[in-house]
Motif scaffolding. Structure first.
Motif, PDB file in Angstrom:
ATOM      1  N   GLY A 180       0.477  -1.232   0.012  1.00  0.00           N
ATOM      2  CA  GLY A 180       0.258   0.262  -0.105  1.00  0.00           C
ATOM      3  C   GLY A 180       0.496   1.389  -0.008  1.00  0.00           C
ATOM      4  N   ALA A 181       1.732   1.070   0.823  1.00  0.00           N
ATOM      5  CA  ALA A 181       2.769   2.215   0.203  1.00  0.00           C
ATOM      6  C   ALA A 181       3.592   2.838  -0.822  1.00  0.00           C
ATOM      7  CB  ALA A 181       3.828   2.184   1.831  1.00  0.00           C
ATOM      8  N   GLY A 182       4.305   1.518  -1.048  1.00  0.00           N
ATOM      9  CA  GLY A 182       4.349   1.241  -2.507  1.00  0.00           C
ATOM     10  C   GLY A 182       3.834   2.299  -3.492  1.00  0.00           C
ATOM     11  N   LEU A 183       2.320   2.654  -3.721  1.00  0.00           N
ATOM     12  CA  LEU A 183       2.169   3.575  -4.216  1.00  0.00           C
ATOM     13  C   LEU A 183       1.910   4.575  -4.272  1.00  0.00           C
ATOM     14  CD1 LEU A 183      -1.890   1.848  -3.698  1.00  0.00           C
ATOM     15  CD2 LEU A 183      -0.761   1.621  -5.811  1.00  0.00           C
ATOM     16  N   VAL A 184       2.997   4.873  -3.515  1.00  0.00           N
ATOM     17  CA  VAL A 184       3.642   6.460  -3.492  1.00  0.00           C
ATOM     18  C   VAL A 184       4.680   6.742  -4.886  1.00  0.00           C
ATOM     19  CG1 VAL A 184       5.779   5.622  -1.842  1.00  0.00           C
ATOM     20  CG2 VAL A 184       4.554   8.352  -2.159  1.00  0.00           C
ATOM     21  N   PHE A 185       4.654   5.616  -5.142  1.00  0.00           N
ATOM     22  CA  PHE A 185       6.153   5.448  -6.462  1.00  0.00           C
ATOM     23  C   PHE A 185       5.185   5.417  -7.727  1.00  0.00           C
ATOM     24  CE2 PHE A 185       8.242   3.117  -3.081  1.00  0.00           C
ATOM     25  CZ  PHE A 185       9.504   3.332  -3.813  1.00  0.00           C
ATOM     26  N   PHE A 186       3.913   5.205  -8.038  1.00  0.00           N
ATOM     27  CA  PHE A 186       2.855   6.063  -8.891  1.00  0.00           C
ATOM     28  C   PHE A 186       2.309   6.646  -8.456  1.00  0.00           C
ATOM     29  CE2 PHE A 186       3.472   0.822  -8.279  1.00  0.00           C
ATOM     30  CZ  PHE A 186       4.158   1.145  -8.834  1.00  0.00           C
ATOM     31  N   PHE A 187       1.783   7.413  -7.602  1.00  0.00           N
ATOM     32  CA  PHE A 187       0.468   8.823  -7.617  1.00  0.00           C
ATOM     33  C   PHE A 187       1.523   9.769  -6.921  1.00  0.00           C
ATOM     34  CE2 PHE A 187      -2.044   4.645  -7.479  1.00  0.00           C
ATOM     35  CZ  PHE A 187      -2.352   5.368  -8.803  1.00  0.00           C
ATOM     36  N   ASN A 188       1.670  10.975  -7.487  1.00  0.00           N
ATOM     37  CA  ASN A 188       2.275  12.188  -6.712  1.00  0.00           C
ATOM     38  C   ASN A 188       0.931  12.812  -5.293  1.00  0.00           C
ATOM     39  OD1 ASN A 188       4.184  12.435  -7.808  1.00  0.00           O
ATOM     40  ND2 ASN A 188       3.434  13.195 -10.245  1.00  0.00           N
ATOM     41  N   SER A 189      -0.455  12.264  -5.675  1.00  0.00           N
ATOM     42  CA  SER A 189      -1.263  12.902  -4.827  1.00  0.00           C
ATOM     43  C   SER A 189      -2.805  11.835  -4.623  1.00  0.00           C
ATOM     44  CB  SER A 189      -1.887  14.334  -5.545  1.00  0.00           C
ATOM     45  OG  SER A 189      -2.349  14.235  -6.249  1.00  0.00           O
ATOM     46  N   THR A 190      -2.884  12.267  -3.187  1.00  0.00           N
ATOM     47  CA  THR A 190      -4.172  11.078  -3.906  1.00  0.00           C
ATOM     48  C   THR A 190      -5.788  11.654  -3.283  1.00  0.00           C
ATOM     49  OG1 THR A 190      -5.482   9.335  -2.678  1.00  0.00           O
ATOM     50  CG2 THR A 190      -4.290  10.205  -0.955  1.00  0.00           C
ATOM     51  N   ASN A 191      -6.760  11.359  -3.857  1.00  0.00           N
ATOM     52  CA  ASN A 191      -8.454  11.807  -3.142  1.00  0.00           C
ATOM     53  C   ASN A 191      -8.205  12.040  -1.775  1.00  0.00           C
ATOM     54  OD1 ASN A 191     -11.503  12.474  -2.984  1.00  0.00           O
ATOM     55  ND2 ASN A 191     -10.716  13.126  -5.252  1.00  0.00           N
ATOM     56  N   ARG A 192      -9.177  13.135  -1.224  1.00  0.00           N
ATOM     57  CA  ARG A 192      -9.669  13.093   0.412  1.00  0.00           C
ATOM     58  C   ARG A 192     -10.370  11.493   0.400  1.00  0.00           C
ATOM     59  NH1 ARG A 192      -8.803  15.496   5.386  1.00  0.00           N
ATOM     60  NH2 ARG A 192      -9.982  14.226   7.063  1.00  0.00           N
ATOM     61  N   LYS A 193     -11.476  11.982  -0.858  1.00  0.00           N
ATOM     62  CA  LYS A 193     -13.000  11.092  -0.210  1.00  0.00           C
ATOM     63  C   LYS A 193     -12.191   9.655  -0.490  1.00  0.00           C
ATOM     64  CE  LYS A 193     -16.184  13.779  -3.292  1.00  0.00           C
ATOM     65  NZ  LYS A 193     -17.042  13.879  -4.013  1.00  0.00           N
ATOM     66  N   PHE A 194     -11.299   9.442  -1.461  1.00  0.00           N
ATOM     67  CA  PHE A 194     -10.724   8.415  -1.727  1.00  0.00           C
ATOM     68  C   PHE A 194      -9.892   7.420  -0.248  1.00  0.00           C
ATOM     69  CE2 PHE A 194      -6.967   5.113  -1.986  1.00  0.00           C
ATOM     70  CZ  PHE A 194      -7.302   4.077  -2.318  1.00  0.00           C
ATOM     71  N   LEU A 195      -9.227   8.545   0.508  1.00  0.00           N
ATOM     72  CA  LEU A 195      -8.694   8.237   1.636  1.00  0.00           C
ATOM     73  C   LEU A 195      -9.679   7.719   3.177  1.00  0.00           C
ATOM     74  CD1 LEU A 195      -5.504  10.457   2.164  1.00  0.00           C
ATOM     75  CD2 LEU A 195      -5.711   7.162   1.826  1.00  0.00           C
ATOM     76  N   ASP A 196     -10.556   8.783   2.934  1.00  0.00           N
ATOM     77  CA  ASP A 196     -11.872   8.460   4.295  1.00  0.00           C
ATOM     78  C   ASP A 196     -12.530   6.970   3.639  1.00  0.00           C
ATOM     79  OD1 ASP A 196     -10.855  11.105   5.071  1.00  0.00           O
ATOM     80  OD2 ASP A 196     -12.505  11.930   3.782  1.00  0.00           O
ATOM     81  N   ALA A 197     -12.200   6.863   2.545  1.00  0.00           N
ATOM     82  CA  ALA A 197     -13.435   5.935   2.449  1.00  0.00           C
ATOM     83  C   ALA A 197     -12.575   4.404   2.919  1.00  0.00           C
ATOM     84  CB  ALA A 197     -13.554   5.843   0.685  1.00  0.00           C
ATOM     85  N   ALA A 198     -11.666   5.009   2.536  1.00  0.00           N
ATOM     86  CA  ALA A 198     -10.250   3.567   3.048  1.00  0.00           C
ATOM     87  C   ALA A 198      -9.841   3.183   4.738  1.00  0.00           C
ATOM     88  CB  ALA A 198      -9.203   3.914   2.891  1.00  0.00           C
ATOM     89  N   LEU A 199     -10.636   4.733   5.141  1.00  0.00           N
ATOM     90  CA  LEU A 199     -10.186   4.325   6.322  1.00  0.00           C
ATOM     91  C   LEU A 199     -11.628   4.453   7.134  1.00  0.00           C
ATOM     92  CD1 LEU A 199      -8.441   7.651   7.505  1.00  0.00           C
ATOM     93  CD2 LEU A 199      -7.673   5.884   8.174  1.00  0.00           C
ATOM     94  N   GLY A 200     -12.716   4.448   6.704  1.00  0.00           N
ATOM     95  CA  GLY A 200     -13.960   3.591   7.002  1.00  0.00           C
ATOM     96  C   GLY A 200     -13.947   2.562   6.657  1.00  0.00           C
ATOM     97  N   PHE A 201     -13.145   1.495   5.182  1.00  0.00           N
ATOM     98  CA  PHE A 201     -13.259   0.389   5.763  1.00  0.00           C
ATOM     99  C   PHE A 201     -12.295  -0.630   6.728  1.00  0.00           C
ATOM    100  CE2 PHE A 201     -11.040  -3.164   3.941  1.00  0.00           C
ATOM    101  CZ  PHE A 201     -11.789  -4.031   3.148  1.00  0.00           C
ATOM    102  N   THR A 202     -11.203   0.586   7.265  1.00  0.00           N
ATOM    103  CA  THR A 202     -10.735  -0.205   8.049  1.00  0.00           C
ATOM    104  C   THR A 202     -11.251  -0.646   9.550  1.00  0.00           C
ATOM    105  OG1 THR A 202      -8.947   1.399   6.792  1.00  0.00           O
ATOM    106  CG2 THR A 202      -8.637   0.854   9.444  1.00  0.00           C
ATOM    107  N   GLY A 203     -12.159   0.600   9.455  1.00  0.00           N
ATOM    108  CA  GLY A 203     -13.285   0.458  10.763  1.00  0.00           C
ATOM    109  C   GLY A 203     -13.704  -0.649  10.571  1.00  0.00           C
ATOM    110  N   GLY A 204     -14.545  -0.554   9.110  1.00  0.00           N
ATOM    111  CA  GLY A 204     -15.218  -1.931   8.992  1.00  0.00           C
ATOM    112  C   GLY A 204     -15.389  -3.533   9.573  1.00  0.00           C
ATOM    113  N   VAL A 205     -13.670  -3.170   9.058  1.00  0.00           N
ATOM    114  CA  VAL A 205     -13.318  -4.990   8.748  1.00  0.00           C
ATOM    115  C   VAL A 205     -12.633  -5.035  10.836  1.00  0.00           C
ATOM    116  CG1 VAL A 205     -10.708  -5.728   8.232  1.00  0.00           C
ATOM    117  CG2 VAL A 205     -12.139  -5.010   6.694  1.00  0.00           C
ATOM    118  N   MET A 206     -11.665  -4.065  11.289  1.00  0.00           N
ATOM    119  CA  MET A 206     -11.386  -3.898  12.701  1.00  0.00           C
ATOM    120  C   MET A 206     -13.056  -4.289  13.506  1.00  0.00           C
ATOM    121  SD  MET A 206      -8.863  -1.171  13.008  1.00  0.00           S
ATOM    122  CE  MET A 206      -8.207  -1.521  15.449  1.00  0.00           C
ATOM    123  N   ILE A 207     -14.230  -4.074  13.552  1.00  0.00           N
ATOM    124  CA  ILE A 207     -15.021  -4.151  14.673  1.00  0.00           C
ATOM    125  C   ILE A 207     -15.380  -5.714  13.637  1.00  0.00           C
ATOM    126  CG2 ILE A 207     -17.714  -3.469  14.188  1.00  0.00           C
ATOM    127  CD1 ILE A 207     -16.967  -0.552  13.701  1.00  0.00           C
TER     128      ILE A 207
END
Length: 281
Positions: free
Chosen positions: A32-59
């Motif tokens: 996941g961290a390696g995606l920094v080699f392919f992208f210069n920036s990321t969309n905040r919506k994507f990060l928020d969705a990803a964090l939500g996904f993280t919370g759902g998995v953990m719950i």
């Protein structure tokens, strides 16, 4: 999947199984961290969705993979005459202690949330840089995940029929790994924007998950050494994860104004983890 199960079955020691599972979750963080080699920036919506996904998995993992087997473990211990405790009591105690453990870490270790400013760093005052505080924050997130994986493999070695299988432990490791990948990206991208090289950003991003194989081994070793604490240990990991979800993951995912996207990410993460656990466990 069958080949994966066969691989873990070929490892005679639960400690070794836990180590490999922890390394797997670390590798996915590095990817996941390696995606920094392919992208210069990321969309905040994507990060928020990803964090939500993280919370759902953990719950979902907290209940399906940890609390439910913890309750079953007490019932089995009662049937064997080892204890005469209400099935809810050890899991409740373990759950509270897990949350308390993370609360103490949260107050004792300086760290910074993903979208926070340096002035908003939590814990003791320190001269650490923003990047280091950010890595510490994600590392704290990953401690209960590593413990959960280790305790799961240790539980199998107990031989108790608590409805928990090797496939269930592997499902838990897969779930933890899946939600680790966006976390690695969420660490590496801010560092790239701060002026770090792509390689340096990747280094810091993957470093945040190095605690997982370490605590996976610790969790398995504790359960194996003292089998009677199994229900407490399973619930301890669950309580630690729920603390992180409520204290940090959900608030961070909702802080960017993308509340609906973050919420649906959480729902998706819960469903994915539930499917993994029910189908493999």
């Amino acid at each position: 999947m069958e080949s994966l199960i066969n691989f873990f079955e070929s490892q005679s020691s639960p400690i070794t199984q836990s180590l490999y599972a922890g390394l797997f979750t670390w590798i996915l963080t590095a990817i996941g961290a390696g995606l920094v080699f392919f992208f210069n920036s990321t969309n905040r919506k994507f990060l928020d969705a990803a964090l939500g996904f993280t919370g759902g998995v953990m719950i979902a993992a907290s209940f399906w993979s940890l609390l439910s087997p913890a309750i079953s473990a007490v019932e089995v211990q009662n049937e064997l005459g080892l204890t005469t405790l209400p099935p809810f009591l050890p899991p409740a105690i373990g759950f509270f202690l897990g949350a308390l453990f993370m609360y103490i870490l949260d107050k004792s270790i300086p760290h910074l949330h993903i979208f926070g400013k340096i002035e908003e760093a939590e814990g003791p005052k320190t001269d650490l840089k923003k990047t280091e505080l950010l890595v510490l924050a994600i590392a704290i997130h990953n401690i209960p995940e590593g413990l959960a994986v280790g305790v799961a493999f240790g539980a199998i070695a107990s031989g108790m029929d608590i409805g928990f299988t090797l496939g269930g432990a592997i499902a838990l490791a897969i779930g933890m790994g899946l939600q680790n990948a966006p976390e690695g990206f969420a660490v590496s991208m801010p560092m790239r924007r701060a002026g770090f090289s792509r390689f340096k950003s990747w280094q810091w991003g993957q470093l945040s998950a190095i605690v997982e194989p370490i605590f996976a081994v610790i969790g398995a070793a504790i359960v194996i050494a003292v089998y009677p604490i199994l229900p407490y240990a399973l619930a301890f990991a669950a309580g630690a994860m729920i603390f992180i979800v409520v204290e940090e993951v959900i608030p961070e995912s909702q802080s960017g104004g993308n509340t609906d996207i973050a919420t649906m990410g959480l729902i998706l993460g819960f469903i994915v983890m539930m499917i993994l656990d029910v189908s493999l466990g």
